[in-house]
Motif scaffolding. Structure first.
Motif, PDB file in Angstrom:
ATOM      1  N   ARG A 404       9.567  36.982  35.244  1.00 14.91           N
ATOM      2  CA  ARG A 404      10.317  38.137  35.744  1.00 14.91           C
ATOM      3  C   ARG A 404      10.617  39.160  34.647  1.00 14.91           C
ATOM      4  NH1 ARG A 404      14.945  35.022  39.214  1.00 14.91           N
ATOM      5  NH2 ARG A 404      13.590  34.144  40.836  1.00 14.91           N
ATOM      6  N   PRO A 407       7.710  42.775  34.490  1.00 16.66           N
ATOM      7  CA  PRO A 407       7.134  43.184  35.769  1.00 16.66           C
ATOM      8  C   PRO A 407       6.085  44.261  35.592  1.00 16.66           C
ATOM      9  CG  PRO A 407       9.235  44.258  35.449  1.00 16.66           C
ATOM     10  CD  PRO A 407       9.052  43.361  34.280  1.00 16.66           C
ATOM     11  N   SER A 409       4.804  47.667  36.539  1.00 13.54           N
ATOM     12  CA  SER A 409       5.429  48.855  37.129  1.00 13.54           C
ATOM     13  C   SER A 409       4.425  49.666  37.919  1.00 13.54           C
ATOM     14  CB  SER A 409       6.025  49.710  36.015  1.00 13.54           C
ATOM     15  OG  SER A 409       6.652  50.814  36.563  1.00 13.54           O
ATOM     16  N   ALA A 447       9.910  55.776  41.308  1.00 16.49           N
ATOM     17  CA  ALA A 447      10.059  54.378  40.831  1.00 16.49           C
ATOM     18  C   ALA A 447       9.175  53.439  41.659  1.00 16.49           C
ATOM     19  CB  ALA A 447      11.527  53.961  40.950  1.00 16.49           C
ATOM     20  N   ASP A 448       8.893  52.324  41.042  1.00 16.35           N
ATOM     21  CA  ASP A 448       8.182  51.266  41.778  1.00 16.35           C
ATOM     22  C   ASP A 448       9.178  50.624  42.722  1.00 16.35           C
ATOM     23  OD1 ASP A 448       6.927  49.038  42.697  1.00 16.35           O
ATOM     24  OD2 ASP A 448       6.046  48.504  40.747  1.00 16.35           O
ATOM     25  N   VAL A 451      10.379  47.326  41.520  1.00 19.89           N
ATOM     26  CA  VAL A 451      11.335  47.370  40.413  1.00 19.89           C
ATOM     27  C   VAL A 451      12.711  47.735  40.929  1.00 19.89           C
ATOM     28  CG1 VAL A 451      11.928  48.606  38.302  1.00 19.89           C
ATOM     29  CG2 VAL A 451       9.574  47.937  38.726  1.00 19.89           C
ATOM     30  N   ARG A 454      14.239  44.875  42.567  1.00 15.21           N
ATOM     31  CA  ARG A 454      14.742  43.857  41.626  1.00 15.21           C
ATOM     32  C   ARG A 454      16.100  44.289  41.080  1.00 15.21           C
ATOM     33  NH1 ARG A 454      11.096  42.072  36.974  1.00 15.21           N
ATOM     34  NH2 ARG A 454      12.827  40.583  36.786  1.00 15.21           N
ATOM     35  N   LEU A 531      15.217  47.590  33.245  1.00 18.10           N
ATOM     36  CA  LEU A 531      14.459  48.222  34.324  1.00 18.10           C
ATOM     37  C   LEU A 531      14.981  49.645  34.604  1.00 18.10           C
ATOM     38  CD1 LEU A 531      14.135  45.237  36.841  1.00 18.10           C
ATOM     39  CD2 LEU A 531      12.389  46.156  35.328  1.00 18.10           C
ATOM     40  N   ASP A 534      13.835  51.908  31.975  1.00 20.07           N
ATOM     41  CA  ASP A 534      12.417  52.209  32.151  1.00 20.07           C
ATOM     42  C   ASP A 534      12.204  53.298  33.210  1.00 20.07           C
ATOM     43  OD1 ASP A 534      11.704  50.435  30.240  1.00 20.07           O
ATOM     44  OD2 ASP A 534      11.250  48.791  31.625  1.00 20.07           O
TER      45      ASP A 534
END
Lengths: 568, 397
Positions: A404, A407, A409, A447-448, A451, A454, A531, A534
């Motif tokens: 984890r 990840p 992206s 954003a993903d 992500v 999460r 995250l 990021d």
């Protein structure tokens, strides 16, 4: 007082004060010059008036002398004096009227030696009245001009008067003649519209006063022959006033023009001041706002400017400073990442070693049994198999947890509200109340979705766990749009009514592998923070013991994460 | 000169003897005036010094009254060719002239004349003020008038212009009268047959011009001082003495004047005065006179000179508004020209301020300057001139 206001006032005052001083100066100078000029004109007019009175008096005397000479040789006059018949008397009564008009006089009386009027030009039918004081007074004054107010049939007449005499048939007669003076004096002054004249008599009505200031005054002997006056010599005053209308009009005009100029200048100056002060202060205000927005997690401010002045230099300095901060933050995050990776490697090494030790021990035990007692190998294996399974399960769990941390992206527009609703649906019930307050028309973030899921799963899970361990409570997930000058943001707030944390607990919450939950890995918030960074966003926790916890995530609405994690 | 109708002029509002003055002085001029060399009857061009004289002369040529009175009071036929009275003297019968005889409008009958008089305000007022109680046409030519009181002689009402009827066409001998619009000497030099004026300078000029004859006309107008009720004037002036009046006539007035001579017709008209409303009190301190009346101006100025009161002044009032100013009675006093004779005294008094004191001052007369060859003229009761050729002889009594 703001810099802009000061600038505005200073600019206005700089323009208005000199203009006002100029207006006052010009007005004062002009008024002074005009007043002096008016005084000179008044003096000249008064001097001309005195000369006119003297000339007119002498002229009247000359005309009376001529009349006296003519009457002395006039048969009609002599017959009127000598004969008592009606025709001669009528001729005598009419004589003064014709003589007065022929001589250009306004007043003419012929009196006998007793002062009885024998013929009157200005009042034909006043014959036989006695006015002895008139010739006596005039004779006593000599060449001095005397004003006489005499009756006429319909009103009265003020005349500049002189006296003369003649002898006819051994009898002495006096001639009193004069010219109406008021209109003549006014005519003298009429050339100057600024000047006006007012005659003030001891009794009776004066000519009405007019506005203006008195510039000169003449005193003249005055004999009033009206019935109630008593016929005594008095003094009449000729008052000359100056209206000042031209000066006032000029002042008014000047004031109007200066007020107009002042108004126009004021409007222009204030407009310019407003525009200029705004133009000067706006970049400073912008710099201040951008500077105020700088944070460790928000180093995306740009101060670049193409101005060549001090403000441009200041923007350049701030931009360079921000750039250094950005580089420093990147280096710091890299260092943190390296440190975290090293720690993780050590931890993985440690954890794997920990997982491998029971396995190694079981395998050594089984090898010993096979070598020493092969018959019991199956039994011993069964006895130690649980240890092996447990260790393998531990290692498997460990592997999944570490997986984890890195990840993959996948950028793209992501609907934050949709992700939240998906996450909330996945939360099992029975762990307190979970609610959402989602802002409509929320802009997407770059954003993903995995992500973002999460991030939200971690935060919601932490909040649900917090209230579950506290005997119940409420978890609220809310979204809102922010519009700071630097760009739109989407804020996600996950709040709970759990026990909260103190400052030390909050600092530990972001450390890897630090957990207060049974079975927790201690990587949740650490991963969430990475995250969020990021994605170019920020994460902060607001918490206090007994006051619950609010995790606040702010993500740029239109910023795609770059390779190094900074927004572009 | 004898006034044949003198005793009955004020019937109905005053004792009979008070209407027309007693016969004027014996030295009064004859009613007939003519130049040294009188010409045949023709149209006479006449110029008057004042507009009122010209207007009267024009009216005399265009209006026909029942009878016409000459300056001696003799009645001459007009609309009526003859007249008679009953034994009581209260009913007078007018026999209208035959149209062809005297140039009257042939349409006039006794009935139409009575109807016209009743309908016209001036005529009906004159009849009422003269005590006429009835108008009865007997036939086409005879009209009977019933008076409230007896008249021994012909009532002067019959000569009043208010009863005048316009002629169908002017007589060829009518005066072509006009008022002077400038120097009357220009009218003389311009060939006017007759110039009527009181200006001594003009008379002097005419005396030096050939072909002109100057004749004094009868005393036709008097000048009085009217002091409205409640106002006082000149207590120091002896306005009621003949010496004072003679002094005014001799020195103050340049026209031909004499001291006012009694009797005065207004002294017998008290009943009329009581019937009129009182005038309002005024605040003026002026002695007012008619602007175009030089004699009135001279009298007013003399009174101002003698009064010696502060603020007292003589003030001219335009001719067209003088009557209204006089009726208001707001001035300190008025110098007014009045006719020597009044056929209907009550009507003459109507223009005076109510309750005013009347102080007679002078009588005045005009002079007629005739050009040689001008046809003879006759002077009427009010000084009006008309051609002698237009006159019919008075009927036999």
């Amino acid at each position: 007082m703001s810099f802009r206001t000061r600038l505005f006032i200073a600019f206005g005052a700089t323009v208005l004060l000199p203009l006002g001083v100029l207006a006052l100066g010009v007005r004062r100078e002009m008024a002074g010059r005009l007043t002096a000029e008016n005084a000179r004109r008044a003096d000249a007019a008064v001097s001309a008036l005195r000369d006119e009175l003297g000339r007119e008096s002498a002229d009247i005397a000359a005309r009376l002398a001529t009349l006296a000479s003519q009457l002395a040789g006039d048969n009609r006059f002599r017959l009127g004096v000598v004969n008592g018949d009606a025709q001669s008397r009528r001729g005598l009564l009419d004589l003064a009227g014709g003589a007065m008009r022929a001589a250009g006089l306004s007043l003419l009386q012929v009196q006998d030696s007793a002062g009885r009027i024998v013929s009157s030009g200005h009042f034909r039918n006043e014959f036989d009245r006695a006015e002895p004081e008139l010739p006596l007074t005039l004779a006593a004054e000599g060449d001095t001009p005397v004003l006489v107010r005499a009756r006429t049939p319909d009103s009265s007449l003020v005349a500049l008067t002189r006296v003369d005499s003649l002898r006819v048939a051994g009898r002495r007669f006096t001639l009193v003649g004069g010219t109406a003076i008021e209109e003549r004096l006014r005519g003298q002054l009429a050339r100057d519209p600024e000047l006006s004249l007012r005659l003030v008599y001891p009794r009776g009505p004066a000519t009405p006063a007019v506005g203006g200031s008195v510039v000169s005054e003449l005193a003249l002997p005055f004999l009033d022959l009206l019935p109630t006056a008593g016929a005594s010599l008095d003094t009449a005053r000729v008052i000359i006033t100056q209206s000042g209308a031209t000066l006032s009009a000029l002042r008014r005009s000047l004031d109007l023009w200066f007020l107009a100029a002042l108004g126009a200048t004021l409007a222009l100056a204030l407009g310019l001041a407003a525009w200029w002060s705004s133009r000067i202060s706006r970049p400073l205000t912008s710099l201040a706002e951008q500077t105020a927005a700088i944070d460790f997690d928000r180093l995306d401010q740009r101060f670049a400017s193409d101005r060549g002045d001090e403000i441009g230099a200041l923007a350049g300095v701030l931009d360079a400073m921000t750039e250094r901060l950005r580089q420093g933050a990147a280096r710091l995050r890299d260092a943190e990442r390296r440190i975290a990776t090293g720690d993780l490697a050590r931890q993985v090494n440690h954890d794997i070693k920990n997982g491998l030790v029971p396995i190694r021990n079981v395998l050594r035990h089984l090898a010993q049994v096979a070598r020493d007692d092969p018959a019991s190998l199956a039994r011993v294996f069964e006895e130690r198999r649980g240890t092996l399974d447990s260790s393998l399960q531990y290692l498997d769990t460990l592997a999944r947890n570490y997986a984890r941390l890195s990840p993959a992206s996948r950028g793209g527009k992501c609907d934050v509200n949709a992700v939240i609703e998906e996450v909330v649906r996945g939360v099992p019930s029975g762990h307190g109340e979970l609610a959402t307050e989602l802002a409509p028309a929320l802009p997407p973030v770059l954003a993903d979705p995995l992500v973002l899921r999460r991030i939200l799963e971690n935060l919601v899970s932490n909040a649900v766990d917090s209230v579950s361990g506290n005997g119940g409570g409420e978890v609220v997930v809310a979204t809102e749009r922010l519009d700071p000058p630097a760009g739109a943001l989407v804020r996600v707030t996950v709040g709970d009514t759990g026990p909260g944390m103190n400052r030390a607990g909050l600092e530990r919450a972001f450390e890897d592998f630090s957990t207060t939950k049974e079975g927790g890995t201690g990587l949740g918030l650490s991963i969430v923070r990475r995250l969020v960074l990021d994605l170019g966003g920020t994460l902060r926790i607001e918490t206090a013991p007994g006051a619950g916890t609010r995790a606040i995530v702010e993500l740029p609405a239109r910023a795609a994460p770059s390779a190094d994690g900074s927004p572009t | 000169m004898t006034w044949l109708v003198g005793g009955a002029l004020a019937a109905g509002c005053a004792p009979p003897h008070a209407s027309l003055p007693s016969p004027v002085a014996a030295a009064a001029p004859s009613c007939l005036i003519q130049a040294d060399s009188a010409g045949a009857p023709r149209r006479v061009t006449a110029v008057f010094a004042d507009s009122a004289g010209a207007e009267r002369a024009r009216s005399a040529g265009t209006l026909e009254t029942p009878v016409w009175l000459d300056c001696e009071g003799r009645a001459h036929p007009g609309l009526a060719a003859a007249w008679s009275r009953d034994s009581t003297g209260r009913f007078w019968t007018l026999e209208l002239d035959a149209p062809a005889d005297h140039g009257s409008d042939p349409r006039w009958t006794a009935s139409s004349l009575a109807a016209t008089w009743r309908a016209g305000a001036p005529a009906s007022e004159a009849l009422r003020l003269s005590g006429v109680e009835s108008l009865l046409p007997l036939d086409e030519r005879r009209l009977v008038l019933g008076f409230s009181s007896a008249h021994a002689d012909l009532p002067p009402l019959f000569a009043d212009p208010a009863l005048g009827i316009p002629r169908a066409e002017p007589l060829p001998t009518t005066l072509a009268a006009r008022a002077s619009d400038g120097d009357l000497r220009d009218a003389l030099d311009g060939g006017a047959d007759l110039v009527v004026s009181a200006d001594p300078a003009l008379l002097d000029y005419a005396a030096r011009r050939p072909g002109l004859t100057e004749t004094p006309l009868p005393w036709s107008r008097g000048y009085v001082l009217l002091v409205p009720a409640g106002r006082s004037f000149g207590g120091a002036i002896p306005t009621d003495t003949s010496v004072f009046r003679a002094g005014l006539a001799r020195d103050a007035v340049r026209a031909d004047a004499r001291a006012a001579a009694a009797p005065f017709w207004w002294e017998a008209a008290g009943a009329c005065a009581r019937a009129r409303p009182e005038a309002g009190a005024g605040t003026s301190s002026a002695i007012t006179y008619r602007e175009d009346d030089a004699t009135a101006r001279e009298l007013a100025e003399r009174l101002v000179a003698l009064a010696g009161a502060d603020g007292l002044a003589a003030r001219a009032v335009p001719s067209d508004s003088f009557a209204a100013v006089l009726r208001r009675g707001g001035e300190r006093a008025y110098v007014v020209a009045v006719p020597i004779h009044a056929l209907v005294p009550c009507r003459a008094l109507a223009d005076w301020p109510a309750g005013a004191s009347v102080i007679p001052l002078v009588d005045a007369r005009d002079h007629a300057i005739l050009r040689r060859g001008t046809p003879p003229l006759v002077v009427g009761w009010d000084g009006t001139l008309r051609s002698a050729a237009a006159m019919a002889p008075p009927p036999s009594p």
